[in-house]
Design an enzyme around this catalytic site. Sequence first.
Site, mmCIF file in Angstrom:
data_model
loop_
_atom_site.group_PDB
_atom_site.id
_atom_site.type_symbol
_atom_site.label_atom_id
_atom_site.label_comp_id
_atom_site.label_asym_id
_atom_site.label_seq_id
_atom_site.Cartn_x
_atom_site.Cartn_y
_atom_site.Cartn_z
ATOM 1 C CG ASN A 134 -1.882 -1.078 1.260
ATOM 2 O OD1 ASN A 134 -2.498 -1.353 0.241
ATOM 3 N ND2 ASN A 134 -2.038 -1.746 2.398
ATOM 4 C CD GLU A 182 6.209 12.837 11.384
ATOM 5 O OE1 GLU A 182 7.095 13.623 11.705
ATOM 6 O OE2 GLU A 182 5.227 12.587 12.101
ATOM 7 N N GLY A 190 0.012 8.186 10.337
ATOM 8 C CA GLY A 190 0.154 8.265 8.872
ATOM 9 C C GLY A 190 0.708 9.570 8.350
ATOM 10 C CB ILE A 233 -0.797 13.620 11.279
ATOM 11 C CG1 ILE A 233 -2.218 13.277 10.847
ATOM 12 C CG2 ILE A 233 -0.787 14.878 12.148
ATOM 13 C CD1 ILE A 233 -3.154 12.946 11.999
ATOM 14 C CG ASP A 279 -2.105 0.383 15.023
ATOM 15 O OD1 ASP A 279 -1.133 0.160 14.279
ATOM 16 O OD2 ASP A 279 -2.726 1.471 15.015
ATOM 17 C CE LYS A 330 -0.403 3.746 14.487
ATOM 18 N NZ LYS A 330 -1.733 3.718 13.871
ATOM 19 N N GLY A 387 -3.442 4.894 4.817
ATOM 20 C CA GLY A 387 -3.653 4.976 3.374
ATOM 21 C C GLY A 387 -2.307 5.124 2.688
HETATM 22 P P1 NAP Z 1 1.724 -4.148 2.757
HETATM 23 O O1 NAP Z 1 0.722 -3.571 1.818
HETATM 24 O O2 NAP Z 1 1.426 -5.433 3.428
HETATM 25 O O3 NAP Z 1 3.089 -4.342 1.914
HETATM 26 C C1 NAP Z 1 4.193 -5.012 2.425
HETATM 27 C C2 NAP Z 1 5.235 -5.144 1.314
HETATM 28 O O4 NAP Z 1 6.411 -5.691 1.880
HETATM 29 C C3 NAP Z 1 4.816 -6.029 0.159
HETATM 30 O O5 NAP Z 1 5.231 -5.469 -1.068
HETATM 31 C C4 NAP Z 1 5.575 -7.348 0.417
HETATM 32 O O6 NAP Z 1 5.967 -8.031 -0.759
HETATM 33 C C5 NAP Z 1 6.815 -6.827 1.113
HETATM 34 N N1 NAP Z 1 7.333 -7.822 2.050
HETATM 35 C C6 NAP Z 1 6.758 -8.275 3.188
HETATM 36 N N2 NAP Z 1 7.540 -9.202 3.764
HETATM 37 C C7 NAP Z 1 8.643 -9.314 2.990
HETATM 38 C C8 NAP Z 1 9.815 -10.114 3.041
HETATM 39 N N3 NAP Z 1 10.003 -10.998 4.015
HETATM 40 N N4 NAP Z 1 10.746 -9.969 2.057
HETATM 41 C C9 NAP Z 1 10.552 -9.087 1.047
HETATM 42 N N5 NAP Z 1 9.448 -8.297 0.947
HETATM 43 C C10 NAP Z 1 8.520 -8.424 1.894
HETATM 44 O O7 NAP Z 1 2.135 -3.107 3.885
HETATM 45 P P2 NAP Z 1 1.800 -1.526 3.940
HETATM 46 O O8 NAP Z 1 0.376 -1.331 4.290
HETATM 47 O O9 NAP Z 1 2.349 -0.871 2.730
HETATM 48 O O10 NAP Z 1 2.638 -1.108 5.245
HETATM 49 C C11 NAP Z 1 4.056 -1.044 5.214
HETATM 50 C C12 NAP Z 1 4.573 -0.496 6.550
HETATM 51 O O11 NAP Z 1 4.068 0.829 6.740
HETATM 52 C C13 NAP Z 1 4.130 -1.285 7.791
HETATM 53 O O12 NAP Z 1 5.158 -1.261 8.747
HETATM 54 C C14 NAP Z 1 2.933 -0.507 8.297
HETATM 55 O O13 NAP Z 1 2.727 -0.680 9.693
HETATM 56 C C15 NAP Z 1 3.369 0.912 7.984
HETATM 57 N N6 NAP Z 1 2.240 1.844 7.829
HETATM 58 C C16 NAP Z 1 1.250 1.548 6.959
HETATM 59 C C17 NAP Z 1 0.191 2.427 6.819
HETATM 60 C C18 NAP Z 1 -0.927 2.141 5.840
HETATM 61 O O14 NAP Z 1 -1.840 2.966 5.723
HETATM 62 N N7 NAP Z 1 -0.906 1.026 5.116
HETATM 63 C C19 NAP Z 1 0.147 3.597 7.592
HETATM 64 C C20 NAP Z 1 1.204 3.884 8.469
HETATM 65 C C21 NAP Z 1 2.255 2.980 8.569
HETATM 66 P P3 NAP Z 1 4.893 -8.703 -1.761
HETATM 67 O O15 NAP Z 1 4.168 -7.545 -2.358
HETATM 68 O O16 NAP Z 1 5.685 -9.440 -2.762
HETATM 69 O O17 NAP Z 1 4.029 -9.556 -0.908
#
Ligand code: NAP
Length: 438
Positions: free
Chosen positions: A16, A130, A135, A137, A202, A206, A308
């Site tokens: 994402n 950050e 997110g 903010i 979660d 934070k 997001g």
């Molecule tokens: P996500 O959609 O689940 O994406 C995770 C990505 O990491 C995928 O591309 C996955 O590869 C890759 N990945 C996971 N394990 C891996 C491994 N062992 N080796 C290589 N690649 C690996 O996660 P996200 O929602 O983008 O969130 C990412 C981080 O940002 C997290 O720490 C989350 O807590 C933080 N965050 C997210 C949001 C949000 O709104 N989503 C907001 C604030 C913070 P594949 O695509 O090949 O499976």
Amino acid sequence: MTELRTLKVALLGCGNVGAQVARILIEDADALAARTGAHLQLNGIAVRNVNSKRDVELPQELFTTDAETLVKDADLVIELMGGIEPARTLILSALRNGACVVTGNKALLAQDGPTLYEEADKAGLQLSYEAAVAGAIPILRPIRDSLAGDRITRVLGIVNGTTNFILDQMDSTGAQFADALAEAQRLGYAEADPTADVEGHDAAAKAAILASLSFHTRFALENVHCEGITSVSAADIAAAKDAGFVIKLLAIAEKLTDADGGEGVSVRVHPTLLPREHPLAAVRGAFNAVFIEAENAGELMFYGQGAGGTPTASAVLGDLVSAARRLVLGGPGRTETTTGHVPALPIDSAVTSYYIGLDVADQPGVLARIAQLFAEHGVSIEIMRQTIHTDAASKVESAELRIVTHRASEAALAATVEAVKGLDVINSVTSVLRVEGV
Ligand code: NAP
């Protein structure tokens, strides 16, 4: 014109957030170069499956499953995989190889942040996060930098969009928790397994990060008292509404001083009643906000999208530009200070107001007995309201009592509630909720 330096960027994860970060790095390359004084060259993107369909169309040759090699040849590493391993090992490897790191991984920071911060300190490199709290903010840099000359006394945060959406649904439609959760899942605000959100885990991660930066002391997840929203009922929401309150899941970090002048920090996450006119009460849907009280600045509020892909990518890019500028200009990485040395307080020491709902027999003298019991335990009552109900079948009358107390300690309140339960005129204690902002 002088030739711009090139900084090699490794992106770990393309989900994402990662996909949007990659898009912005490519689309806004010129603007980012102008702001940092260097070309930010996306060298590669590490994922689990290089053939997965992505939200953004990106050059296929960028993808790799060899994250370790990618990290070793980077100036800047962006970790957006999530989870503990291999994220932890890769961040440590990046720092040991001289790269600055940007991450959004609150779970990892809450579990093992100190190891990562110390490695960054040792190497004189920047580790920025950050995106890990609220997110899009900008909240961590304002706490760390803008308020560095002030003394923060209290932080109240709505830092989990899923639970805010659920509670807002319950408040606006009268829905029960299970129905509001199902609606959140249908709209993509809650995951199929919502445990981390609805149990408050979660928000607790934070809260630990917010408390650490606000009070210049490292607080870990185990220092955070955590209660989720699964036991909040439609009846609780209706009663709160009736009394002029809204229920929010708050992450709270506040400095408390005991009778002997000893200071400590209470860090906790729990459902909380807020007066409907409090600024945080206006935070609807999946939005986030953090309300800060500081000695000199007074009250501040930061509001926006807490999750997001695109909003969160904004926070990641902000950190990346800051780290890149530091690499261009030289100098040590900006880190948080840990000179506060204030202990984390157990939940029993927390001091707050309470809302207590009681189902009582409708008999003369009941109110006086309850009021006396509260007084005996040192908990003073601010508001006491009674509503009489008559059971349609039995015609037996009972009364619903709603009590809001003045500020009292958790220990005093718990002892009061136990004593109230023992009164023969009490049918049941229908709710006990903490109140802030009064
Ligand atoms: P996500 O959609 O689940 O994406 C995770 C990505 O990491 C995928 O591309 C996955 O590869 C890759 N990945 C996971 N394990 C891996 C491994 N062992 N080796 C290589 N690649 C690996 O996660 P996200 O929602 O983008 O969130 C990412 C981080 O940002 C997290 O720490 C989350 O807590 C933080 N965050 C997210 C949001 C949000 O709104 N989503 C907001 C604030 C913070 P594949 O695509 O090949 O499976």
